[in-house]
Design an enzyme around this catalytic site. Structure first.
Site, PDB file in Angstrom:
ATOM      1  N   ARG A 140      43.121 -16.238  -9.147  1.00  0.00           N
ATOM      2  CA  ARG A 140      44.322 -15.399  -8.990  1.00  0.00           C
ATOM      3  C   ARG A 140      45.011 -15.336 -10.360  1.00  0.00           C
ATOM      4  NH1 ARG A 140      48.211 -16.384  -4.010  1.00  0.00           N
ATOM      5  NH2 ARG A 140      48.556 -14.155  -4.271  1.00  0.00           N
ATOM      6  N   GLN A 174      53.956 -13.779   4.705  1.00  0.00           N
ATOM      7  CA  GLN A 174      54.301 -15.181   4.426  1.00  0.00           C
ATOM      8  C   GLN A 174      55.675 -15.551   4.983  1.00  0.00           C
ATOM      9  OE1 GLN A 174      53.043 -13.023   2.225  1.00  0.00           O
ATOM     10  NE2 GLN A 174      51.705 -13.997   0.726  1.00  0.00           N
ATOM     11  N   ASP A 226      56.497 -16.884  -9.510  1.00  0.00           N
ATOM     12  CA  ASP A 226      55.099 -17.145  -9.880  1.00  0.00           C
ATOM     13  C   ASP A 226      54.900 -17.216 -11.383  1.00  0.00           C
ATOM     14  OD1 ASP A 226      54.909 -15.935  -7.021  1.00  0.00           O
ATOM     15  OD2 ASP A 226      53.034 -16.995  -7.418  1.00  0.00           O
ATOM     16  N   LYS A 255      56.645 -12.566  -5.314  1.00  0.00           N
ATOM     17  CA  LYS A 255      56.005 -11.770  -4.267  1.00  0.00           C
ATOM     18  C   LYS A 255      56.514 -10.329  -4.237  1.00  0.00           C
ATOM     19  CE  LYS A 255      53.341 -12.584  -2.186  1.00  0.00           C
ATOM     20  NZ  LYS A 255      51.985 -12.126  -2.638  1.00  0.00           N
TER      21      LYS A 255
HETATM   22  O1  MRU Z   1      50.815 -14.633  -2.754  1.00  0.00           O
HETATM   23  P1  MRU Z   1      51.548 -15.904  -2.533  1.00  0.00           P
HETATM   24  O2  MRU Z   1      51.827 -16.192  -1.105  1.00  0.00           O
HETATM   25  O3  MRU Z   1      50.887 -17.058  -3.243  1.00  0.00           O
HETATM   26  O4  MRU Z   1      52.956 -15.671  -3.237  1.00  0.00           O
HETATM   27  C1  MRU Z   1      53.875 -16.726  -3.261  1.00  0.00           C
HETATM   28  C2  MRU Z   1      55.188 -16.391  -3.851  1.00  0.00           C
HETATM   29  O5  MRU Z   1      55.428 -15.294  -4.297  1.00  0.00           O
HETATM   30  C3  MRU Z   1      56.178 -17.516  -3.921  1.00  0.00           C
HETATM   31  O6  MRU Z   1      57.473 -17.036  -3.852  1.00  0.00           O
HETATM   32  C4  MRU Z   1      55.995 -18.283  -5.247  1.00  0.00           C
HETATM   33  O7  MRU Z   1      54.664 -18.611  -5.465  1.00  0.00           O
HETATM   34  C5  MRU Z   1      56.810 -19.520  -5.274  1.00  0.00           C
HETATM   35  S1  MRU Z   1      56.284 -20.766  -4.150  1.00  0.00           S
HETATM   36  C6  MRU Z   1      57.297 -22.106  -4.396  1.00  0.00           C
END
Ligand code: MRU
Length: 352
Positions: A95, A202, A243, A254
């Site tokens: 990713r 999520q 992220d 996200k």
């Molecule tokens: O695609 P994902 O579910 O991995 O995306 C996660 C997010 O965007 C979270 O907000 C981010 O990783 C922070 S988790 C503490």
């Protein structure tokens, strides 16, 4: 329900030969633990979001590297290290957006390199220790972020969050959910609005599940309902995870997060990003330097439905993340405290 118990989302099997993860794609309906032993299984676990959330991806990557290195049969350091490199490259490609992935892999790689003079058996032990330390640091980080974040809230506040930045995404409280879970432990009450977070849900599957189990008042809304709950005066603050944070404070999180931030500014609601320093990438000058992951159109067209909800050949655009402009962010909460604008300055000071 005890909220601060360390979740079993990522852990090393006792023999150091496998990583056990809670499959987040099965929640909340089923609790399924997966045992990962091969690089292909580990790649798939990250790519398919069986383990997800930036800090949890980093923790998993540390253990994955250590377990794969542990299984290498090599007579020389060069052989050993070159096989570790192959695993590292493969995992790093799973990713692109969450910088915690490359951060953790580089940290493991540095341990392998710094100990090149030692016997391979000893380096393997040091790698297992380093991966464990990454997880231990995450637990301390979550506690500190929760404490700093809680200082931004008042008892009774309405809080809106997007995606899932809770215990499943870390090793303790999470980041954005940390203040809410810590506050709950201290007898505080919040009214939380969780965006469902299309297309992978999520917010619906994980955030509402985690908050509900912890006894926090949570209301699930569709993503397009954030505006009305803000207009109704029900939201005092927005808390989101991250992220990758660029050196100027632009923040990838996200998909849909930047829309929440724009709405929050319109309604005069403070918008906070919560995340560890391992999510800050000072090599990215601005959000334009952050690679945004594009995912399978099927996630939009048919996933979760009993039959496809769109024409089979309709074009889809499915970015997994977007970048929130730093001007829309009132504070970035890290384990070291709350950073305020201008972020170019406050982030540079943090990393001095
Ligand atoms: O695609 P994902 O579910 O991995 O995306 C996660 C997010 O965007 C979270 O907000 C981010 O990783 C922070 S988790 C503490």
């Amino acid at each position: 329900m005890q909220t601060t118990k360390q979740p079993d989302n990522v852990r090393l099997r006792e023999d150091g030969r496998a990583v056990m993860i809670l499959d987040q794609t099965q929640l909340p309906g089923r609790t399924v633990t997966l045992t990962l032993e091969t690089v292909a299984q580990m790649y798939d676990a990250i790519f398919e979001l069986k383990v997800r959330g930036a800090p949890a991806i980093g923790i998993a990557a540390g253990y994955f590297y250590a377990v794969l290195a542990n299984g290498v049969q090599a007579d020389s350091y060069q052989d050993f290290y070159s096989q570790c490199q192959v695993f590292k490259e493969k995992l790093n490609a799973s990713r692109p957006t969450a910088v915690n992935l490359s951060w953790a892999l580089n940290r493991m790689d540095a341990v392998a390199q710094a100990n090149s003079q030692k016997p391979v058996a000893e380096i393997k032990k040091l790698l297992l220790q380093e991966a464990t330390e990454i997880q231990q640091e995450d637990i301390r980080m979550c506690a500190a972020i929760a404490k700093h974040g809680l200082s931004l809230l008042k008892n009774g506040d309405g809080v809106l969050t997007h995606c899932n930045a809770g215990p499943l995404a870390t090793s303790l409280y999470g980041t954005a959910l940390g203040p809410l879970l810590l506050g709950k432990e201290q007898g505080m009450h919040f009214k939380v609005f969780a965006d469902e977070t299309r297309p992978l849900l999520q917010g619906a599957r994980l955030t509402s599940y985690e908050l509900d189990r912890a006894g926090v008042d949570v209301t699930l809304i569709c993503d397009n309902m954030a505006s009305i709950v803000m207009k109704n005066g029900w939201v005092n603050a927005c808390l989101v995870g991250c992220d990758r944070i660029a050196a100027n404070g632009d923040t990838a999180n996200k998909i849909g997060t930047s829309g929440v931030a724009i709405l929050a500014q319109y309604y005069g609601i403070p918008f906070y990003v919560l995340g560890p320093t391992s999510t800050i990438d000072m090599n990215c000058k601005t959000g334009d330097d952050i690679e945004i992951e594009l995912r399978n159109p099927a996630e939009i067209r048919e996933k979760w439905y009993t039959e496809p909800m769109a024409p089979a050949d309709v074009k889809c655009y499915n970015p997994a993340f977007d970048v929130t402009h730093h001007d829309l962010i009132d504070g970035i909460v890290t384990e070291h405290g709350i950073l305020r604008p201008p972020y170019t300055q406050s982030l540079a000071t943090l990393f001095k």
